[in-house]
Design a protein around this motif. Structure first.
Motif, PDB file in Angstrom:
ATOM      1  N   SER A  24      11.519   3.166  -2.536  1.00  0.00           N
ATOM      2  CA  SER A  24      10.252   2.496  -3.643  1.00  0.00           C
ATOM      3  C   SER A  24       9.627   1.506  -4.277  1.00  0.00           C
ATOM      4  O   SER A  24      10.878   0.497  -4.200  1.00  0.00           O
ATOM      5  N   ARG A  25       8.202   1.380  -4.492  1.00  0.00           N
ATOM      6  CA  ARG A  25       8.309   0.263  -5.184  1.00  0.00           C
ATOM      7  C   ARG A  25       8.004   0.058  -7.005  1.00  0.00           C
ATOM      8  O   ARG A  25       7.359   1.243  -7.079  1.00  0.00           O
ATOM      9  N   SER A  58       1.095  -1.164  -0.166  1.00  0.00           N
ATOM     10  CA  SER A  58       0.350   0.238   0.188  1.00  0.00           C
ATOM     11  C   SER A  58       1.322   0.937   0.147  1.00  0.00           C
ATOM     12  O   SER A  58       0.877   2.534  -0.333  1.00  0.00           O
ATOM     13  N   GLY A  59       2.474   0.898   0.152  1.00  0.00           N
ATOM     14  CA  GLY A  59       3.157   1.849  -0.150  1.00  0.00           C
ATOM     15  C   GLY A  59       3.799   2.730   1.323  1.00  0.00           C
ATOM     16  O   GLY A  59       3.811   3.225   1.272  1.00  0.00           O
ATOM     17  N   SER A  60       3.014   1.831   2.469  1.00  0.00           N
ATOM     18  CA  SER A  60       3.545   2.869   3.898  1.00  0.00           C
ATOM     19  C   SER A  60       5.551   2.190   3.960  1.00  0.00           C
ATOM     20  O   SER A  60       5.697   1.163   3.457  1.00  0.00           O
ATOM     21  N   LYS A  77       5.666  -3.917 -11.582  1.00  0.00           N
ATOM     22  CA  LYS A  77       6.637  -4.550 -11.985  1.00  0.00           C
ATOM     23  C   LYS A  77       7.693  -6.159 -11.280  1.00  0.00           C
ATOM     24  O   LYS A  77       8.124  -6.526 -11.455  1.00  0.00           O
ATOM     25  N   ASN A  78       6.654  -5.877 -10.181  1.00  0.00           N
ATOM     26  CA  ASN A  78       7.293  -6.417  -8.898  1.00  0.00           C
ATOM     27  C   ASN A  78       8.528  -6.069  -8.892  1.00  0.00           C
ATOM     28  O   ASN A  78       9.791  -6.742  -8.854  1.00  0.00           O
ATOM     29  N   MET A  79       9.189  -4.778  -9.079  1.00  0.00           N
ATOM     30  CA  MET A  79      10.062  -4.467  -8.038  1.00  0.00           C
ATOM     31  C   MET A  79      10.794  -3.491  -7.337  1.00  0.00           C
ATOM     32  O   MET A  79       9.222  -2.875  -6.619  1.00  0.00           O
ATOM     33  N   VAL A  80      11.361  -3.177  -6.352  1.00  0.00           N
ATOM     34  CA  VAL A  80      11.325  -1.998  -5.123  1.00  0.00           C
ATOM     35  C   VAL A  80      12.862  -1.804  -5.821  1.00  0.00           C
ATOM     36  O   VAL A  80      14.106  -2.351  -6.417  1.00  0.00           O
ATOM     37  N   TYR A  81      13.221  -0.835  -5.138  1.00  0.00           N
ATOM     38  CA  TYR A  81      14.399  -0.102  -5.312  1.00  0.00           C
ATOM     39  C   TYR A  81      14.582   1.158  -4.117  1.00  0.00           C
ATOM     40  O   TYR A  81      13.978   1.149  -3.352  1.00  0.00           O
ATOM     41  N   LEU A  82      15.690   1.572  -4.048  1.00  0.00           N
ATOM     42  CA  LEU A  82      17.045   1.276  -3.116  1.00  0.00           C
ATOM     43  C   LEU A  82      17.667   3.328  -3.829  1.00  0.00           C
ATOM     44  O   LEU A  82      18.730   2.589  -3.585  1.00  0.00           O
TER      45      LEU A  82
END
Length: 122
Positions: free
Chosen positions: A70-71, A54-56, A75-80
């Protein structure tokens, strides 16, 4: 069946920036939490940042104001995004995902990436 693949690590001078990416693939029905952990030599693995579907988000205190998770759920991806890097940020960074499999929708499993090295020189 499921793979998490990180990219974006490397060597950077103190004060610099890096952006880590992690892609989850395979027989995934849904992903709830995705996060980044790190492990420095001789230390335990620690949570760096985590994001729900949900973005928390939540961050360990030492990176607040410098790192942003962030996500891209499609695309089932996560970034830092890591800014103002410090030598103490040097570690192997691991991506994690809490997910439900297509063939097992009653359980949630945590998967890990293989890790990517981040080295910050002083």
């Amino acid at each position: 069946q499921v793979q998490l693949v990180e990219s974006g690590g490397g060597l950077v001078q103190a004060g610099g920036s890096l952006r880590l990416s992690c892609a989850a693939s395979g027989s995934i029905f849904s992903i709830s939490r995705m996060g980044w952990y790190r492990q420095a030599p001789g230390k335990q693995r620690e949570l760096v940042a985590r994001s729900t579907s949900s973005g928390s988000t939540n961050y360990t205190d030492s990176v607040k104001g410098r790192f942003t998770i962030s996500r891209d759920n499609a695309k089932n991806m996560v970034y830092l995004q890591m800014n103002s890097l410090k030598p103490e940020d040097t570690a192997v960074y691991y991506c994690s995902a809490d997910l439900v499999l297509v063939n097992d929708r009653r359980n949630t499993y945590r998967y890990w990436g293989q890790g990517t090295q981040v080295t910050v020189s002083s």
